[in-house]
Structures are given as C-alpha cells and as structure tokens.
Design a protein around this motif. Structure first.
Motif, PDB file in Angstrom:
ATOM      1  N   SER A 154      -2.713  -0.828   5.000  1.00 59.34           N
ATOM      2  CA  SER A 154      -1.972  -0.693   3.624  1.00 59.34           C
ATOM      3  C   SER A 154      -2.076  -1.775   2.500  1.00 59.34           C
ATOM      4  O   SER A 154      -2.546  -1.673   1.493  1.00 59.34           O
ATOM      5  N   PHE A 155      -1.702  -2.693   3.313  1.00 58.88           N
ATOM      6  CA  PHE A 155      -1.623  -4.240   2.492  1.00 58.88           C
ATOM      7  C   PHE A 155      -2.948  -4.598   2.128  1.00 58.88           C
ATOM      8  O   PHE A 155      -3.244  -4.790   1.011  1.00 58.88           O
ATOM      9  N   ILE A 188      -7.462  -3.253  -4.226  1.00 65.21           N
ATOM     10  CA  ILE A 188      -7.336  -2.438  -5.406  1.00 65.21           C
ATOM     11  C   ILE A 188      -6.911  -3.553  -6.666  1.00 65.21           C
ATOM     12  O   ILE A 188      -7.417  -3.634  -7.774  1.00 65.21           O
ATOM     13  N   PHE A 189      -6.086  -4.525  -6.071  1.00 64.46           N
ATOM     14  CA  PHE A 189      -5.774  -5.781  -7.086  1.00 64.46           C
ATOM     15  C   PHE A 189      -6.804  -6.687  -7.425  1.00 64.46           C
ATOM     16  O   PHE A 189      -7.008  -6.985  -8.769  1.00 64.46           O
ATOM     17  N   PHE A 201      -4.021  -2.310  -1.021  1.00 64.85           N
ATOM     18  CA  PHE A 201      -3.721  -2.638  -2.274  1.00 64.85           C
ATOM     19  C   PHE A 201      -4.221  -4.024  -2.989  1.00 64.85           C
ATOM     20  O   PHE A 201      -4.249  -4.073  -3.712  1.00 64.85           O
TER      21      PHE A 201
END
Length: 45
Positions: A26-27, A33-34, A30
């Motif tokens: 998950s990290f 995406i960032f 994200f």
C-alpha cells in the motif's frame, strides 16, 4: 468443527509477514501516485 480449520491454505504463514507485505504494498502504491502527481505538477507549471 469448521472444515476450513482442518485444511488451511498456508500451513506455516505468519500474520506479521502478511501484514508487512500489505503495508509495504500500500505504501509503495501511494508513493507511486504521489510521484506521478509531482511529475505532472512540475511539467505543468
């Protein structure tokens, strides 16, 4: 007795290892995406 308790899919899996894998996955998602957002922001402006 529950029939699934007699025949688990993974006999030696550790929940902590699975939790770490899920958190890291998950990290990284994200972070990806960032990073895409930062690239778009820098290129656009």
């Amino acid at each position: 007795m529950n029939e699934f308790e007699n025949n688990p899919q993974s006999k030696h899996s550790n929940d902590v290892v699975d939790s770490i894998k899920g958190f890291v996955g998950s990290f990284l998602f994200f972070v990806l995406i960032f990073a895409i957002g930062v690239v778009i922001s820098v290129v656009g402006g």
